[in-house]
Write a protein that holds these residues in place. Structure first.
Motif, PDB file in Angstrom:
ATOM      1  N   UNK A  86       0.857  -1.192   0.000  1.00  0.00           N
ATOM      2  CA  UNK A  86       0.000   0.000   0.000  1.00  0.00           C
ATOM      3  C   UNK A  86       0.887   1.233   0.000  1.00  0.00           C
ATOM      4  N   UNK A  87       0.567   2.188  -0.862  1.00  0.00           N
ATOM      5  CA  UNK A  87       1.248   3.480  -0.886  1.00  0.00           C
ATOM      6  C   UNK A  87       0.242   4.536  -0.441  1.00  0.00           C
ATOM      7  N   UNK A  88       0.619   5.299   0.583  1.00  0.00           N
ATOM      8  CA  UNK A  88      -0.271   6.325   1.120  1.00  0.00           C
ATOM      9  C   UNK A  88       0.382   7.698   1.006  1.00  0.00           C
ATOM     10  N   UNK A  89      -0.391   8.668   0.546  1.00  0.00           N
ATOM     11  CA  UNK A  89       0.079  10.049   0.452  1.00  0.00           C
ATOM     12  C   UNK A  89      -0.976  10.966   1.060  1.00  0.00           C
ATOM     13  N   UNK A  90      -0.814  12.261   0.880  1.00  0.00           N
ATOM     14  CA  UNK A  90      -1.803  13.216   1.387  1.00  0.00           C
ATOM     15  C   UNK A  90      -3.018  13.174   0.473  1.00  0.00           C
ATOM     16  N   UNK A  91      -3.953  12.297   0.801  1.00  0.00           N
ATOM     17  CA  UNK A  91      -5.099  12.058  -0.059  1.00  0.00           C
ATOM     18  C   UNK A  91      -6.217  13.068   0.128  1.00  0.00           C
ATOM     19  N   UNK A  92      -6.100  13.932   1.145  1.00  0.00           N
ATOM     20  CA  UNK A  92      -7.107  14.975   1.400  1.00  0.00           C
ATOM     21  C   UNK A  92      -8.515  14.375   1.497  1.00  0.00           C
TER      22      UNK A  92
ATOM     23  N   UNK B 153      -7.584  -3.514   4.661  1.00  0.00           N
ATOM     24  CA  UNK B 153      -7.865  -4.888   4.252  1.00  0.00           C
ATOM     25  C   UNK B 153      -6.769  -5.441   3.342  1.00  0.00           C
ATOM     26  N   UNK B 154      -6.243  -4.587   2.461  1.00  0.00           N
ATOM     27  CA  UNK B 154      -5.137  -5.023   1.606  1.00  0.00           C
ATOM     28  C   UNK B 154      -3.933  -5.402   2.462  1.00  0.00           C
ATOM     29  N   UNK B 155      -3.597  -4.555   3.412  1.00  0.00           N
ATOM     30  CA  UNK B 155      -2.425  -4.798   4.263  1.00  0.00           C
ATOM     31  C   UNK B 155      -2.621  -6.006   5.169  1.00  0.00           C
ATOM     32  N   UNK B 156      -3.753  -6.084   5.816  1.00  0.00           N
ATOM     33  CA  UNK B 156      -3.972  -7.141   6.797  1.00  0.00           C
ATOM     34  C   UNK B 156      -4.040  -8.516   6.138  1.00  0.00           C
ATOM     35  N   UNK B 157      -4.312  -8.526   4.830  1.00  0.00           N
ATOM     36  CA  UNK B 157      -4.361  -9.783   4.099  1.00  0.00           C
ATOM     37  C   UNK B 157      -3.012 -10.287   3.633  1.00  0.00           C
ATOM     38  N   UNK B 158      -1.948  -9.524   3.889  1.00  0.00           N
ATOM     39  CA  UNK B 158      -0.608  -9.917   3.459  1.00  0.00           C
ATOM     40  C   UNK B 158       0.122 -10.653   4.576  1.00  0.00           C
ATOM     41  N   UNK B 159       0.926 -11.638   4.183  1.00  0.00           N
ATOM     42  CA  UNK B 159       1.745 -12.341   5.167  1.00  0.00           C
ATOM     43  C   UNK B 159       2.778 -11.389   5.765  1.00  0.00           C
ATOM     44  N   UNK B 160       3.371 -10.570   4.913  1.00  0.00           N
ATOM     45  CA  UNK B 160       4.333  -9.565   5.357  1.00  0.00           C
ATOM     46  C   UNK B 160       3.914  -8.218   4.783  1.00  0.00           C
TER      47      UNK B 160
ATOM     48  N   UNK C 278       3.907  -1.168   3.818  1.00  0.00           N
ATOM     49  CA  UNK C 278       3.245   0.138   3.778  1.00  0.00           C
ATOM     50  C   UNK C 278       4.286   1.200   3.466  1.00  0.00           C
ATOM     51  N   UNK C 279       4.111   1.899   2.364  1.00  0.00           N
ATOM     52  CA  UNK C 279       5.021   2.969   1.956  1.00  0.00           C
ATOM     53  C   UNK C 279       4.283   4.293   2.074  1.00  0.00           C
ATOM     54  N   UNK C 280       4.852   5.211   2.839  1.00  0.00           N
ATOM     55  CA  UNK C 280       4.198   6.499   3.082  1.00  0.00           C
ATOM     56  C   UNK C 280       5.003   7.628   2.453  1.00  0.00           C
TER      57      UNK C 280
ATOM     58  N   UNK D 109      -0.209  -3.615  12.646  1.00  0.00           N
ATOM     59  CA  UNK D 109       1.027  -3.973  13.336  1.00  0.00           C
ATOM     60  C   UNK D 109       2.205  -3.993  12.359  1.00  0.00           C
ATOM     61  N   UNK D 110       2.361  -2.894  11.627  1.00  0.00           N
ATOM     62  CA  UNK D 110       3.412  -2.770  10.627  1.00  0.00           C
ATOM     63  C   UNK D 110       4.065  -1.407  10.773  1.00  0.00           C
ATOM     64  N   UNK D 111       5.329  -1.300  10.398  1.00  0.00           N
ATOM     65  CA  UNK D 111       6.019  -0.015  10.402  1.00  0.00           C
ATOM     66  C   UNK D 111       6.162   0.470   8.972  1.00  0.00           C
ATOM     67  N   UNK D 112       5.676   1.663   8.715  1.00  0.00           N
ATOM     68  CA  UNK D 112       5.724   2.216   7.363  1.00  0.00           C
ATOM     69  C   UNK D 112       7.145   2.558   6.949  1.00  0.00           C
ATOM     70  N   UNK D 113       7.417   2.413   5.670  1.00  0.00           N
ATOM     71  CA  UNK D 113       8.656   2.897   5.075  1.00  0.00           C
ATOM     72  C   UNK D 113       8.362   4.309   4.556  1.00  0.00           C
TER      73      UNK D 113
END
Length: 243
Positions: A118-124, A137-144, A147-149, A178-182
């Motif tokens: 998942x890539x997240x930006x300032x989506x306003x 849901x996309x993130x929680x469905x991944x084994x690892x 998240x890129x911010x 329970x993930x740390x964003x890059x």
């Protein structure tokens, strides 16, 4: 003049809150900022515009600033989206995008089928419950989960007041999954190193100027640069407790 000041060969300028205040009407330049950019360029100092702007492509962003009178080109702008695209290609990542509609064209050449990050930006206005839950849901469905911010700012200033930035929503997804964003963009060390490399100036010969004590000033200092905080934009007397 101090010895370190005489050694300065390059400036990194934040944009929002330093050169202009953004807003629904396009924003307004901060008093004296257009002339300041002109004088910096006339001085012979190397210059990069370092922005965490993720509500528009660089081309659209630069066109808006040119319309305000700024002497700026796309080639002078260091921004998170192009850096994120390089990472996505290098690591064969296919993003689910939670970004502003006007930023989507930056990812035109990226495969987005069957997302594995998942890539997240300032989506306003795109930061709705439904969109955040879809990213969750996309993130929680991944084994690892990956998240890129595109930054981690807490808030920024527009002409009608302060607005929540991407960092608040990034933290929500971090907590839920329970993930740390890059983080790609300020205050990431790689972001500043990229801007310095583009100028061809080592950190000890450059100064960062911004309105964010954490992401502009702190990020630059961790990269070995000196940094100055302006008293415009999001600056507050208690800003060291915000960011």
């Amino acid at each position: 003049m101090a010895a370190w000041a005489r050694a300065v060969r390059g400036l990194l300028l934040d944009v929002s809150g330093v050169l202009y205040d953004s807003g629904g009407d396009g924003g307004v330049p901060i008093a004296g900022s257009v002339e300041a950019v002109r004088r910096i360029k006339a001085s012979g100092l190397k210059l990069r515009f370092c922005t965490n702007e993720t509500q528009a492509t660089r081309e659209k962003f630069v066109k808006k600033l040119q319309g305000m009178g700024f002497d700026i080109s796309v080639a002078e702008v260091t921004a998170p989206a192009p850096a994120a695209c390089r990472i996505l290609k290098e690591r064969s990542l296919r993003p689910h995008l939670l970004v502003h509609n006007d930023l989507v064209p930056e990812f035109a050449e990226i495969d987005k089928a069957n997302p594995n990050c998942v890539v997240i930006g300032d989506a306003a206005e795109n930061f709705t419950y439904a969109n955040l839950n879809e990213a969750f849901r996309v993130l929680i469905g991944m084994e690892k989960p990956v998240l890129i911010s595109l930054g981690r700012g807490r808030y920024y200033k527009e002409t009608d007041g302060l607005k929540l930035d991407v960092g608040a929503y990034m933290k929500a997804l971090e907590y839920a999954c329970d993930v740390q964003a890059e983080v790609v963009g300020k205050p990431a060390k790689a972001f500043f190193e990229s801007a310095l490399a583009e100028m061809g100036v080592p950190p000890q010969e450059a100064i960062m100027i911004g309105d964010d004590i954490v992401n502009d000033v702190g990020g630059a200092q961790r990269c070995g640069m000196r940094a100055l905080q302006v008293r415009t934009g999001k600056y507050r007397d208690l800003s060291c407790g915000h960011g």
